[in-house]
Scaffold this motif. Sequence first.
Motif, PDB file in Angstrom:
ATOM      1  N   THR A  97       0.709  -1.311  -0.039  1.00 47.06           N
ATOM      2  CA  THR A  97       0.092   0.141  -0.158  1.00 47.06           C
ATOM      3  C   THR A  97       0.782   1.128  -0.114  1.00 47.06           C
ATOM      4  N   ASN A  98       1.955   1.148   0.844  1.00 47.73           N
ATOM      5  CA  ASN A  98       2.933   2.405   0.835  1.00 47.73           C
ATOM      6  C   ASN A  98       3.685   2.704  -0.866  1.00 47.73           C
ATOM      7  N   MET A  99       3.558   1.562  -1.698  1.00 48.48           N
ATOM      8  CA  MET A  99       3.932   1.570  -3.085  1.00 48.48           C
ATOM      9  C   MET A  99       3.216   2.623  -3.881  1.00 48.48           C
ATOM     10  N   ASN A 100       2.283   3.505  -3.225  1.00 51.02           N
ATOM     11  CA  ASN A 100       1.460   4.361  -3.829  1.00 51.02           C
ATOM     12  C   ASN A 100       2.262   5.837  -4.364  1.00 51.02           C
ATOM     13  N   ILE A 101       3.303   5.695  -3.304  1.00 51.99           N
ATOM     14  CA  ILE A 101       4.338   6.642  -3.412  1.00 51.99           C
ATOM     15  C   ILE A 101       4.858   6.746  -4.906  1.00 51.99           C
ATOM     16  N   ILE A 102       5.038   5.502  -5.496  1.00 50.35           N
ATOM     17  CA  ILE A 102       5.657   5.450  -6.966  1.00 50.35           C
ATOM     18  C   ILE A 102       4.841   5.948  -7.896  1.00 50.35           C
ATOM     19  N   LEU A 103       3.323   6.103  -7.552  1.00 54.19           N
ATOM     20  CA  LEU A 103       2.501   6.918  -8.533  1.00 54.19           C
ATOM     21  C   LEU A 103       2.818   8.404  -8.545  1.00 54.19           C
ATOM     22  N   VAL A 104       3.115   8.918  -7.062  1.00 51.33           N
ATOM     23  CA  VAL A 104       3.410  10.242  -6.988  1.00 51.33           C
ATOM     24  C   VAL A 104       4.790  10.809  -7.530  1.00 51.33           C
ATOM     25  N   ILE A 105       5.598   9.784  -7.618  1.00 50.65           N
ATOM     26  CA  ILE A 105       7.141  10.113  -8.211  1.00 50.65           C
ATOM     27  C   ILE A 105       6.920  10.115  -9.795  1.00 50.65           C
ATOM     28  N   ALA A 106       6.064   9.272 -10.326  1.00 48.68           N
ATOM     29  CA  ALA A 106       5.778   9.331 -11.709  1.00 48.68           C
ATOM     30  C   ALA A 106       4.921  10.561 -12.017  1.00 48.68           C
ATOM     31  N   LEU A 107       4.045  11.213 -11.239  1.00 52.94           N
ATOM     32  CA  LEU A 107       3.368  12.247 -11.469  1.00 52.94           C
ATOM     33  C   LEU A 107       4.317  13.678 -11.435  1.00 52.94           C
ATOM     34  N   GLY A 108       5.127  13.584 -10.464  1.00 50.30           N
ATOM     35  CA  GLY A 108       5.990  14.662 -10.425  1.00 50.30           C
ATOM     36  C   GLY A 108       7.219  14.650 -11.520  1.00 50.30           C
ATOM     37  N   VAL A 153      -6.129  -4.256  -1.455  1.00 50.70           N
ATOM     38  CA  VAL A 153      -4.822  -3.736  -1.577  1.00 50.70           C
ATOM     39  C   VAL A 153      -4.558  -2.739  -2.880  1.00 50.70           C
ATOM     40  N   GLY A 154      -5.087  -3.320  -3.935  1.00 50.05           N
ATOM     41  CA  GLY A 154      -4.905  -2.447  -5.169  1.00 50.05           C
ATOM     42  C   GLY A 154      -5.696  -1.294  -5.013  1.00 50.05           C
ATOM     43  N   THR A 155      -6.845  -1.098  -4.597  1.00 51.34           N
ATOM     44  CA  THR A 155      -7.795  -0.041  -4.352  1.00 51.34           C
ATOM     45  C   THR A 155      -7.305   0.965  -3.510  1.00 51.34           C
ATOM     46  N   ALA A 156      -6.645   0.162  -2.403  1.00 50.26           N
ATOM     47  CA  ALA A 156      -6.087   1.136  -1.324  1.00 50.26           C
ATOM     48  C   ALA A 156      -4.755   1.900  -1.924  1.00 50.26           C
ATOM     49  N   ILE A 157      -4.143   1.353  -2.678  1.00 50.60           N
ATOM     50  CA  ILE A 157      -2.923   1.988  -3.388  1.00 50.60           C
ATOM     51  C   ILE A 157      -3.224   3.282  -4.002  1.00 50.60           C
ATOM     52  N   VAL A 158      -4.578   2.934  -4.963  1.00 50.89           N
ATOM     53  CA  VAL A 158      -5.064   4.124  -5.623  1.00 50.89           C
ATOM     54  C   VAL A 158      -5.658   5.343  -4.630  1.00 50.89           C
ATOM     55  N   MET A 159      -6.151   4.934  -3.681  1.00 55.96           N
ATOM     56  CA  MET A 159      -6.907   5.736  -2.913  1.00 55.96           C
ATOM     57  C   MET A 159      -5.735   6.520  -1.877  1.00 55.96           C
ATOM     58  N   PHE A 160      -4.716   5.912  -1.423  1.00 51.45           N
ATOM     59  CA  PHE A 160      -3.584   6.598  -0.864  1.00 51.45           C
ATOM     60  C   PHE A 160      -2.979   7.445  -2.015  1.00 51.45           C
ATOM     61  N   ASN A 236       8.850  14.212  -6.484  1.00 55.34           N
ATOM     62  CA  ASN A 236       9.262  13.129  -6.739  1.00 55.34           C
ATOM     63  C   ASN A 236      10.519  12.776  -5.566  1.00 55.34           C
ATOM     64  N   LEU A 237      10.746  13.846  -4.829  1.00 50.70           N
ATOM     65  CA  LEU A 237      11.922  13.451  -3.785  1.00 50.70           C
ATOM     66  C   LEU A 237      11.068  13.644  -2.462  1.00 50.70           C
ATOM     67  N   ALA A 238      10.128  14.663  -2.203  1.00 48.51           N
ATOM     68  CA  ALA A 238       9.556  14.642  -1.053  1.00 48.51           C
ATOM     69  C   ALA A 238       8.728  13.348  -0.753  1.00 48.51           C
ATOM     70  N   ALA A 239       7.917  12.985  -1.849  1.00 50.85           N
ATOM     71  CA  ALA A 239       7.103  11.800  -1.534  1.00 50.85           C
ATOM     72  C   ALA A 239       7.849  10.481  -0.988  1.00 50.85           C
ATOM     73  N   PRO A 240       8.797  10.207  -1.383  1.00 56.32           N
ATOM     74  CA  PRO A 240       9.273   8.963  -0.791  1.00 56.32           C
ATOM     75  C   PRO A 240       9.918   9.078   0.320  1.00 56.32           C
ATOM     76  N   ILE A 241      10.481  10.457   0.715  1.00 55.59           N
ATOM     77  CA  ILE A 241      10.953  10.584   2.112  1.00 55.59           C
ATOM     78  C   ILE A 241       9.515  10.639   3.040  1.00 55.59           C
ATOM     79  N   PHE A 242       8.534  11.006   2.563  1.00 56.37           N
ATOM     80  CA  PHE A 242       7.306  11.177   3.846  1.00 56.37           C
ATOM     81  C   PHE A 242       6.924   9.469   3.791  1.00 56.37           C
ATOM     82  N   ALA A 243       7.242   8.801   2.738  1.00 59.79           N
ATOM     83  CA  ALA A 243       6.817   7.304   2.978  1.00 59.79           C
ATOM     84  C   ALA A 243       7.495   6.695   3.970  1.00 59.79           C
ATOM     85  N   THR A 244       8.782   7.059   4.415  1.00 63.91           N
ATOM     86  CA  THR A 244       9.582   6.406   5.472  1.00 63.91           C
ATOM     87  C   THR A 244       8.845   6.689   6.765  1.00 63.91           C
ATOM     88  N   ASN A 245       7.678   7.210   6.823  1.00 64.41           N
ATOM     89  CA  ASN A 245       7.049   7.579   8.139  1.00 64.41           C
ATOM     90  C   ASN A 245       6.950   6.073   9.110  1.00 64.41           C
TER      91      ASN A 245
END
Length: 281
Positions: A97-108, A153-160, A236-245
């Motif tokens: 579910t934390n891999m939603n960050i990959i979508l954010v990285i791609a967006l940026g 899990v797939g839907t949760a990834i999209v939601m996050f 694309n840098l802030a999102a993966p850092i945030f994911a380490t929460n």
Amino acid sequence: MWLITAISSAILFGLAGWWMKVSQMRGGSTRTLLLGLYASGTIGFGVHSAVEGTFPFLVDPKVWIAGLIIGAGSAWGNALFMNALHYGPASLTSPLTNMNIILVIALGTWWYKEPLSAFQAMGITLLLLAVLFIAHKRKEPLTITEKRWFILVGTAIVMFALRNGGLKVTDELGLPSAPILFIAYFLSLCWFLIPAKAGAARAAKRTGLYYGIVAGLFSYGGLQLYAMALATGQANLAAPIFATNSLVVAAGAIVFYKEKLSIVQWAAFGCMILGLVIIRV
């Protein structure tokens, strides 16, 4: 400055996750936990918006649309994640579910054309590995027998991704984050105010509500700083850092619950530190 803001957002949001874990360890109700979280978070964003003078933006329909989308991503993402844990192991559910960050990285990177050097890409990879490794548990079976787990899990990834990436989109549109997150948390609060079919014991409800309120304050601080990091730095840098929460929760479990980490989980901390150093350089 944006790097400090991004790291601080991960720490504060991680502390929100920590208090959620404490509630779970003490038998707190998940529903009242989320109810308390969104209640105190709503107040936090409301006060923040009023102080910075962005409360008048609540008359803007675009702010309400953004708040609705981000709120749905937050509330439904959390609900789907908790349900997925009933059908599959946490050691797979959490990192996926934390891999939603990959979508954010791609967006940026591809949509907003944010620069990304090979060195920074290496740092991002290490941070993503840290997110993957930290949930590893040696004794937990990794076999998935329920097909609904994959859907959840797939839907949760999209939601996050709607929550984490939506803040990048609204920033690019010139919309302030505080009133949007106020609406998002308020609508999420309304969702969890709907009575459940099966009620938990009174003590469990009280425990969940108490720790939820505390978690909500840290959730407010973490998300607000994350929005600031997106506004002053790169998604694309802030999102993966945030994911380490999630590593903050693991650190708390080591200190207060004496949990022993596997070699893979210790490697997660090493990847996080090395990844942050590489990004900073």
